[in-house]
Scaffold this motif. Structure first.
Motif, PDB file in Angstrom:
ATOM      1  N   ILE A   1       0.842  -1.203   0.000  1.00 36.54           N
ATOM      2  CA  ILE A   1       0.000   0.000   0.000  1.00 36.54           C
ATOM      3  C   ILE A   1       0.875   1.250   0.000  1.00 36.54           C
ATOM      4  O   ILE A   1       1.815   1.361   0.782  1.00 36.54           O
ATOM      5  CB  ILE A   1      -0.934   0.010   1.231  1.00 36.54           C
ATOM      6  N   ALA A   2       0.555   2.189  -0.888  1.00 33.68           N
ATOM      7  CA  ALA A   2       1.275   3.462  -0.970  1.00 33.68           C
ATOM      8  C   ALA A   2       0.394   4.590  -0.452  1.00 33.68           C
ATOM      9  O   ALA A   2      -0.839   4.534  -0.561  1.00 33.68           O
ATOM     10  CB  ALA A   2       1.694   3.743  -2.410  1.00 33.68           C
ATOM     11  N   PHE A   3       1.026   5.622   0.103  1.00 34.20           N
ATOM     12  CA  PHE A   3       0.316   6.771   0.654  1.00 34.20           C
ATOM     13  C   PHE A   3       0.967   8.062   0.178  1.00 34.20           C
ATOM     14  O   PHE A   3       2.175   8.118  -0.047  1.00 34.20           O
ATOM     15  CB  PHE A   3       0.366   6.759   2.184  1.00 34.20           C
ATOM     16  N   GLY A   4       0.176   9.109   0.080  1.00 34.17           N
ATOM     17  CA  GLY A   4       0.715  10.424  -0.254  1.00 34.17           C
ATOM     18  C   GLY A   4      -0.399  11.410  -0.530  1.00 34.17           C
ATOM     19  O   GLY A   4      -1.574  11.158  -0.233  1.00 34.17           O
ATOM     20  N   LEU A   5      -0.044  12.519  -1.106  1.00 34.10           N
ATOM     21  CA  LEU A   5      -1.020  13.491  -1.581  1.00 34.10           C
ATOM     22  C   LEU A   5      -0.521  14.008  -2.926  1.00 34.10           C
ATOM     23  O   LEU A   5       0.493  14.708  -2.993  1.00 34.10           O
ATOM     24  CB  LEU A   5      -1.197  14.645  -0.604  1.00 34.10           C
ATOM     25  N   VAL A   6      -1.236  13.650  -3.968  1.00 33.73           N
ATOM     26  CA  VAL A   6      -0.876  14.004  -5.340  1.00 33.73           C
ATOM     27  C   VAL A   6      -2.162  14.321  -6.075  1.00 33.73           C
ATOM     28  O   VAL A   6      -3.199  13.713  -5.807  1.00 33.73           O
ATOM     29  CB  VAL A   6      -0.143  12.826  -6.038  1.00 33.73           C
TER      30      VAL A   6
ATOM     31  N   VAL B   1      -4.610   6.933  -0.699  1.00 34.81           N
ATOM     32  CA  VAL B   1      -4.171   5.567  -0.442  1.00 34.81           C
ATOM     33  C   VAL B   1      -4.230   4.838  -1.784  1.00 34.81           C
ATOM     34  O   VAL B   1      -5.292   4.772  -2.400  1.00 34.81           O
ATOM     35  CB  VAL B   1      -5.095   4.859   0.580  1.00 34.81           C
ATOM     36  N   TRP B   2      -3.092   4.317  -2.245  1.00 36.99           N
ATOM     37  CA  TRP B   2      -3.035   3.700  -3.564  1.00 36.99           C
ATOM     38  C   TRP B   2      -2.798   2.193  -3.445  1.00 36.99           C
ATOM     39  O   TRP B   2      -1.856   1.752  -2.783  1.00 36.99           O
ATOM     40  CB  TRP B   2      -1.914   4.328  -4.389  1.00 36.99           C
ATOM     41  N   LEU B   3      -3.675   1.428  -4.114  1.00 35.67           N
ATOM     42  CA  LEU B   3      -3.619  -0.031  -4.076  1.00 35.67           C
ATOM     43  C   LEU B   3      -3.373  -0.588  -5.474  1.00 35.67           C
ATOM     44  O   LEU B   3      -3.744   0.033  -6.478  1.00 35.67           O
ATOM     45  CB  LEU B   3      -4.944  -0.605  -3.564  1.00 35.67           C
TER      46      LEU B   3
ATOM     47  N   GLU C   1       3.477  14.840  -2.915  1.00 38.61           N
ATOM     48  CA  GLU C   1       4.493  14.039  -2.220  1.00 38.61           C
ATOM     49  C   GLU C   1       3.969  12.632  -1.989  1.00 38.61           C
ATOM     50  O   GLU C   1       2.789  12.440  -1.665  1.00 38.61           O
ATOM     51  CB  GLU C   1       4.829  14.693  -0.878  1.00 38.61           C
ATOM     52  N   VAL C   2       4.828  11.659  -2.162  1.00 41.77           N
ATOM     53  CA  VAL C   2       4.535  10.276  -1.779  1.00 41.77           C
ATOM     54  C   VAL C   2       5.114  10.068  -0.385  1.00 41.77           C
ATOM     55  O   VAL C   2       6.323  10.200  -0.182  1.00 41.77           O
ATOM     56  CB  VAL C   2       5.142   9.277  -2.783  1.00 41.77           C
ATOM     57  N   PHE C   3       4.251   9.765   0.576  1.00 41.81           N
ATOM     58  CA  PHE C   3       4.702   9.603   1.959  1.00 41.81           C
ATOM     59  C   PHE C   3       5.346   8.233   2.183  1.00 41.81           C
ATOM     60  O   PHE C   3       6.284   8.104   2.962  1.00 41.81           O
ATOM     61  CB  PHE C   3       3.541   9.771   2.935  1.00 41.81           C
ATOM     62  N   SER C   4       4.795   7.236   1.516  1.00 35.42           N
ATOM     63  CA  SER C   4       5.300   5.872   1.703  1.00 35.42           C
ATOM     64  C   SER C   4       4.878   5.019   0.512  1.00 35.42           C
ATOM     65  O   SER C   4       3.731   5.109   0.067  1.00 35.42           O
ATOM     66  CB  SER C   4       4.730   5.283   3.000  1.00 35.42           C
ATOM     67  N   ASP C   5       5.802   4.225  -0.002  1.00 36.06           N
ATOM     68  CA  ASP C   5       5.496   3.316  -1.114  1.00 36.06           C
ATOM     69  C   ASP C   5       6.446   2.133  -1.045  1.00 36.06           C
ATOM     70  O   ASP C   5       7.405   2.034  -1.816  1.00 36.06           O
ATOM     71  CB  ASP C   5       5.626   4.051  -2.455  1.00 36.06           C
ATOM     72  N   PRO C   6       6.212   1.214  -0.108  1.00 32.26           N
ATOM     73  CA  PRO C   6       7.158   0.104   0.090  1.00 32.26           C
ATOM     74  C   PRO C   6       7.388  -0.730  -1.162  1.00 32.26           C
ATOM     75  O   PRO C   6       8.523  -1.140  -1.441  1.00 32.26           O
ATOM     76  CB  PRO C   6       6.489  -0.736   1.193  1.00 32.26           C
ATOM     77  N   ALA C   7       6.331  -0.985  -1.929  1.00 29.30           N
ATOM     78  CA  ALA C   7       6.470  -1.828  -3.114  1.00 29.30           C
ATOM     79  C   ALA C   7       7.027  -1.058  -4.308  1.00 29.30           C
ATOM     80  O   ALA C   7       7.599  -1.652  -5.226  1.00 29.30           O
ATOM     81  CB  ALA C   7       5.116  -2.444  -3.480  1.00 29.30           C
ATOM     82  N   GLY C   8       6.833   0.252  -4.321  1.00 29.20           N
ATOM     83  CA  GLY C   8       7.404   1.076  -5.377  1.00 29.20           C
ATOM     84  C   GLY C   8       6.618   1.141  -6.665  1.00 29.20           C
ATOM     85  O   GLY C   8       7.058   1.783  -7.624  1.00 29.20           O
TER      86      GLY C   8
END
Length: 580
Positions: free
Chosen positions: A314-319, A344-346, A425-432
């Motif tokens: 799961i990725a998070f940010g504000l774009v 929240v991006w899935l 900004e992307v706050f977190s994107d473990p999988a990329g």
């Protein structure tokens, strides 16, 4: 370090009214205690500092200190201890003061469960919990429930020796709820008892001003405006002396302005403006992106508590759309589509499986944060925060779930959509996966598209500013001259964006954003001057800007020195490695 001696010295500062020394004293002794490895004193002072920051409306500082205290408790192995519960109680109180009412109520209830599990018998702590829950319910608008908790707290406080101060505070809070319910006689009786208790204390209490202000409201509601004004003045003087112009001061000032509307309208208007200015100065200076990041950092754990197995995808940010995503939001931006929220991006598969439930979980996050209502999606603006599939998110900007395949595909996408697709900004994107597409977009147009965009902008600058503008003036066509002048400014901004390899945003941010670009930012000022110049005086500015841009074209290898008329350089821009 002698904790009791330090706390006694701190108490003495309050007694002497040396409020300007309170924060430096606590911060200095926390640093000393940490250096000495005295974690007990550190914890005690962190709790004191937390309460002090709350009293002066520095809620974010209070919460930062609270988090430090919690980390220390866990380090000491005291999680779920009484110390831990009382620190949670302080955090919930800070949340309540910060306007995060529902979140505070939930944490107060958690503290209550911890008190039961720990079999807490301390009457002071139990009464403190009840009083704070009552205040939270007051702020939630449920004054009947607030009265229930206050009436439960009062007998506990009265049973304790030397608890006159706490009884007076509870009576004041009780009166405030009774006022809201129109029970003025009961409120007056509670306040009169509270003020008698405050007056009998060996030293003045900072809580007495709340009782005075509440009595002022009772007087006003009873039709005794002059008496109410006198009481408000007294309460304001005490608050300002003790805590400075905090949120309570601003609220009381607004109440005094209301009282004076019929007695002294001019002063009423003056005080109302002062109250609003005071409140505005206390509001967080966060911009929208900072607010989104803080909201995410505060509630990411709550949102993902049921989704641990897939957190790494799961990725998070504000774009996306909105001035806050570009960092250009200001006070004016807050009248629409503003507030804490994040994306929240899935992956497509995860979105199909859990997207609906995760969106429902997102909508259960606190509706208030840092003094702002949480951002809501609207039919007019569409979905800007919440849960998206990665492909669905990018499709709304690119017209397809993946990157454009050809130059023609690139050219079909409006440039402001490309700007919105990779701003923020992307706050977190473990999988990329979200970042993979974002980085490809940030790499900018293919060279052929880039050269075409630059050539178009340069040609339009020449046509509008160097050709159409002077000819319109000679023909005495002021409207045509004004339109040519505006078009030149727009096209110059676009050309500057291309030379920076950045996508140009929507028109309202086009000129402003030039000033923060890595290259040619110095043209922001002359372009602004040109936008305000009478058309008849614009010629020299136009030629100066064209000359600056030509130097940049030469420096980047798009053309060679030569004609000052920009149209003459269009062919060179379109043809890579051309020699002129």
């Amino acid at each position: 370090m002698d904790t009791q001696r330090v706390l006694a010295e701190l108490d003495a500062l309050f007694q002497r009214g040396e409020y300007d020394k309170v924060e430096p004293f606590m911060v200095d002794h926390i640093v000393r205690a940490e250096a000495e490895g005295d974690k007990g004193t550190t914890l005690s002072l962190l709790n004191e500092l937390m309460g002090y920051y709350r009293s002066v409306s520095r809620f974010r500082d209070s919460l930062n200190v609270a988090n430090k205290a919690l980390n220390l408790l866990e380090e000491l192995g005291l999680k779920n201890s009484l110390h831990y519960a009382t620190t949670l109680l302080n955090i919930a109180t800070a949340w309540r003061a910060d306007g995060q009412t529902q979140r505070a109520i939930g944490l107060f209830e958690e503290v209550g469960r911890l008190f039961l599990a720990l079999q807490v018998q301390d009457a002071f702590l139990v009464a403190t919990l009840y009083n704070n829950l009552a205040l939270a319910w007051q702020e939630a608008g449920d004054h009947a429930k607030a009265i229930q908790f206050l009436e439960a707290a009062l007998p506990i406080s009265r049973s304790r020796p030397d608890a006159e101060h706490d009884v007076a505070v509870s009576l004041t809070n009780l009166a405030q709820s009774r006022i809201r319910l129109g029970q003025l006689a009961e409120a007056r009786a509670a306040l009169e008892e509270a003020l008698q208790l405050f007056d009998a204390l060996p030293r003045p209490s900072g809580h007495a001003s709340a009782a005075v202000a509440a009595l002022a409201e009772v007087c006003f509601r009873e039709g005794r405006a002059q008496e109410a004004a006198t009481l408000y003045e007294r309460a304001l003087a005490d608050v300002e002396a003790r805590y400075g112009r905090n949120q309570h001061y601003a609220d009381m000032l607004e109440s005094l302005a209301t009282v004076l509307e019929t007695i002294d309208p001019a002063r009423s208007a003056q005080l109302l403006a002062e109250a609003r200015a005071t409140a505005d100065a206390l509001r967080p200076s966060l911009n929208g992106l900072d607010l989104a990041r803080s909201y995410y950092e505060s509630f990411r754990g709550d949102l993902l508590s049921d989704w641990a197995p897939i957190c790494h995808r799961i990725a998070f940010g504000l774009v996306g759309h909105g001035s806050e995503c570009f960092g250009f939001d200001d006070e004016l931006s807050r009248d629409h589509d503003f507030g804490p929220g994040f994306c929240v991006w899935l992956t497509d598969a995860d979105h199909e499986a859990i997207g609906r439930q995760l969106q429902a979980d997102y909508e259960q996050l606190p509706s208030e944060f840092a003094g702002f209502p949480a951002r809501q999606n609207s039919p007019r603006s569409g979905q800007r925060v919440g849960v998206f599939s990665i492909s669905g998110f990018y499709s709304q900007f690119l017209g397809a779930p993946e990157l454009p395949k050809s130059d023609a595909d690139w050219l079909q996408i409006p440039e402001e959509l490309l700007a919105a697709a990779c701003n923020g900004e992307v706050f977190s994107d473990p999988a990329g996966e979200f970042t993979r597409i974002r980085n490809a977009l940030l790499a900018y147009y293919p060279e052929g598209v880039m050269r075409r965009k630059l050539a178009q902008a340069v040609a339009s600058m020449a046509q509008s500013g160097q050709y159409n503008l002077p000819r319109a003036l000679k023909r005495h066509e002021p409207a045509a001259a004004l339109m040519a002048q505006a078009e030149f400014v727009r096209q110059a901004c676009i050309a500057i964006y291309v030379l920076n390899r950045r996508y140009a945003p929507v028109a309202k941010w086009l000129h402003r954003s030039v000033g923060v670009l890595p290259q040619l930012a110095h043209l922001h000022e002359p372009l602004g001057q040109l936008a305000q110049a009478p058309a008849g005086d614009a010629g020299a500015l136009v030629e100066s800007i064209c000359a600056e841009l030509l130097q940049a074209l030469i420096a980047q290898g798009f053309t060679q020195p030569g004609d000052s008329f920009l149209e003459a350089h269009v062919d060179a821009i379109l043809t890579p490695n051309i020699q002129t």
